[in-house]
Design an enzyme around this catalytic site. Sequence first.
Site, PDB file in Angstrom:
ATOM      1  CB  THR A   1     -36.693 -21.355  36.730  1.00 14.72           C
ATOM      2  OG1 THR A   1     -36.082 -20.354  35.922  1.00 14.72           O
ATOM      3  CG2 THR A   1     -35.632 -22.312  37.230  1.00 14.72           C
ATOM      4  CB  CYS A   2     -41.208 -22.970  39.192  1.00 17.40           C
ATOM      5  SG  CYS A   2     -40.461 -21.798  40.343  1.00 17.40           S
ATOM      6  CB  ALA A   3     -42.997 -24.242  34.379  1.00 16.46           C
TER       7      ALA A   3
END
Length: 165
Positions: free
Chosen positions: A59-61
Amino acid sequence: MASITLGGNPVHTSGELPAVGSQLADFKLVQNDLSVASLSTFAGKKLVLNIFPSVDTGTCATSVRKFNESASTLENTTVLCISRDLPFAQKRFCGAEGLENVVNLSDFQAGDFGKSNGLEIVDGPLAGLHSRAIIVVDADGKITHTEQVAEIANEPNYEAALAAL
């Protein structure tokens, strides 16, 4: 203290996000070349602060990729991707992905940015990392939008963040 979840399990942050209408507090964060950036580094620019636990999670990526795509069309705006990842990991990720429209900043040394903005996760398996949040700032440093993402595994509301510019 904000109550958020990780995989549906409650975790807590060190405080609340700064209030809309307030001035973003100055900060010192490490850039990919190990130099230090502060709020004055971006003086006169509108800012989207994309804050997350680690660029090494899906999700961060995804959030970095999506903001990178949007950033190329934003006038007088810089997207700052902030985590406690080492600057080397941030640089490696963006280099491998060909992402050139965002600025990576690391809070790895003491986590002061996370602590002063109520973002530090204080319990659970990600304790010490930053929660997923968005802070949008106008060219004068005034906060125009914030979002504390309720479930760490969820993406932020990109449209709301960009609409606040």
